[in-house]
Scaffold this active site. Structure first.
Site, PDB file in Angstrom:
ATOM      1  N   LYS A  57       0.836  -1.223   0.000  1.00 13.67           N
ATOM      2  CA  LYS A  57       0.000   0.000   0.000  1.00 13.67           C
ATOM      3  C   LYS A  57       0.864   1.264   0.000  1.00 13.67           C
ATOM      4  O   LYS A  57       0.462   2.311  -0.502  1.00 13.67           O
ATOM      5  CB  LYS A  57      -0.915  -0.004   1.229  1.00 13.67           C
ATOM      6  CG  LYS A  57      -1.904  -1.166   1.254  1.00 13.67           C
ATOM      7  CD  LYS A  57      -2.559  -1.299   2.620  1.00 13.67           C
ATOM      8  CE  LYS A  57      -3.568  -2.434   2.660  1.00 13.67           C
ATOM      9  NZ  LYS A  57      -4.112  -2.663   4.022  1.00 13.67           N
TER      10      LYS A  57
ATOM     11  N   VAL B 141       0.434  -8.467   6.697  1.00 12.98           N
ATOM     12  CA  VAL B 141       0.106  -9.732   7.372  1.00 12.98           C
ATOM     13  C   VAL B 141       1.005 -10.899   6.930  1.00 12.98           C
ATOM     14  O   VAL B 141       0.888 -11.995   7.468  1.00 12.98           O
ATOM     15  CB  VAL B 141      -1.379 -10.140   7.226  1.00 12.98           C
ATOM     16  CG1 VAL B 141      -2.295  -9.215   8.002  1.00 12.98           C
ATOM     17  CG2 VAL B 141      -1.790 -10.266   5.783  1.00 12.98           C
TER      18      VAL B 141
HETATM   19  N1  GLN Z   1      -3.999  -8.748   1.448  1.00 12.08           N
HETATM   20  C1  GLN Z   1      -4.362  -8.485   2.809  1.00 12.08           C
HETATM   21  C2  GLN Z   1      -5.823  -8.140   2.887  1.00 12.08           C
HETATM   22  O1  GLN Z   1      -6.306  -7.556   1.963  1.00 12.08           O
HETATM   23  C3  GLN Z   1      -3.535  -7.344   3.326  1.00 12.08           C
HETATM   24  C4  GLN Z   1      -3.791  -7.055   4.779  1.00 12.08           C
HETATM   25  C5  GLN Z   1      -2.572  -6.710   5.549  1.00 12.08           C
HETATM   26  O2  GLN Z   1      -1.444  -7.029   5.190  1.00 12.08           O
HETATM   27  N2  GLN Z   1      -2.791  -6.099   6.706  1.00 12.08           N
HETATM   28  O3  GLN Z   1      -6.507  -8.449   3.815  1.00 12.08           O
END
Ligand code: GLN
Length: 309
Positions: A71, A263
């Site tokens: 992001k 995550v």
């Molecule tokens: N791909 C994960 C999601 O969309 C990303 C979330 C994260 O890394 N916090 O839930």
């Protein structure tokens, strides 16, 4: 301790030893099944100084899933466009809610609190998609340019796994569409978003890719000004206030650096004019941030005395 006397490699070795008791206290993300099977006791850390020195420890060259750290890079890309008004569509305040929460979005009429929660990142990717064809490839190309590593690719297994279990992200996108804050066709947009999250990286690559935030917008890897000095400052402010979801206050308190987590267990942080640092360990705390990674960064800023405060 002044920066000049810091033995970065020695500090990394101490940290690798001291984080050992924290393994097994967190849990891999399991809502994306492909992430649940990564060995939980992996640990790597990389530092890249603005002078060009690199220090690595443990599994710093192993690939892992970038997840929400992507992001940060889509936001960099969008801020690089001339005349984009992203801030009428995404806020700049901490959310105080989980990264994938739907609740606030309904109250706040489809305008996500910030670009680092899932809803905000989906809007940023939507803006990128409205400005470019083949968005997924462009996101990958941008990251590879910043990391200097052409092997940072989409892990198709992770992308598919997210696609198959992406109910909450689909709900967020549809809710925002109902408030007219999404323009792309939702299946296409989610496909791009899942693919950006499924990029693979290592700590060594990530520390390089984040360098523009430590170097006033300049990438010493790409030899290019990526962001204006002003936008680099602004992104760092957003990272400090929104980069770790509803754990951002505790993270600022214990670590004291602008940072972004994912995550997959990665966290990248910067000290402007000094260094970028990336850490990876897959077991997460209850907020979805790497438990061992957060501890390692706390030890790092405590031992070196280097933070923004
Ligand atoms: N791909 C994960 C999601 O969309 C990303 C979330 C994260 O890394 N916090 O839930």
């Amino acid at each position: 301790m002044t920066e000049y006397s810091v033995d970065y490699q020695g500090v990394l070795e101490e940290i690798q030893d001291e984080v050992r008791p924290f393994f097994g206290k967190g849990k891999n993300a399991d809502y994306i099944p492909a992430l649940a099977i990564v060995p939980g006791n992996k640990f790597g850390m990389a530092i890249h100084t603005v002078e060009g020195e690199e220090f690595l420890i443990g599994d710093a060259r192993d690939d892992f899933s970038i997840q929400s750290i992507s992001k940060l890079f889509t936001l960099m890309q969008v801020l690089g466009f001339e005349g984009v008004d992203i801030w009428s569509r995404v806020g700049r305040e901490p959310s105080g809610t989980a990264f994938n929460s739907l609740v606030q979005l309904e109250y706040e009429k489809g305008i996500p609190r910030n670009p680092f929660i899932n809803a905000g990142a989906i809007v940023v990717t939507d803006i990128l998609a409205s400005r470019s064809a083949d968005t997924s490839r462009r996101i990958g190309d941008f990251y590879r340019m910043l990391s200097g590593n052409l092997s940072n690719r989409v892990d198709e297994t992770v992308a598919l796994s997210e696609q198959e279990h992406g109910y909450r992200n689909a709900a967020l996108a549809n809710l925002m569409r109902s408030f007219d804050n999404i323009q792309s066709p939702i299946p296409d947009l989610l496909d791009v978003y899942f693919r950006q999250c499924a990029l693979t990286t290592s700590c060594a690559d990530l520390a390089k890719a984040a360098l523009p935030l430590a170097c006033g917008g300049y990438s010493p890897i790409a030899h290019k000004q990526i962001l204006t000095v002003r936008d680099a400052k602004r992104i760092n402010a957003l990272l400090l206030t929104c980069g770790l979801y509803d754990a951002v206050g505790s993270f600022a308190y214990t670590v004291g650096l602008p940072a972004k987590s994912g995550v997959g267990g990665g966290i990248v942080a910067v000290l402007p004019d000094h260094f970028s640092v990336a850490v990876w360990s897959p077991e997460l705390d209850s907020y979805g941030n790497s438990l061992v990674g957060s501890k390692a960064l706390e030890l790092f800023t405590t031992k070196t005395g280097l933070s923004i405060f």
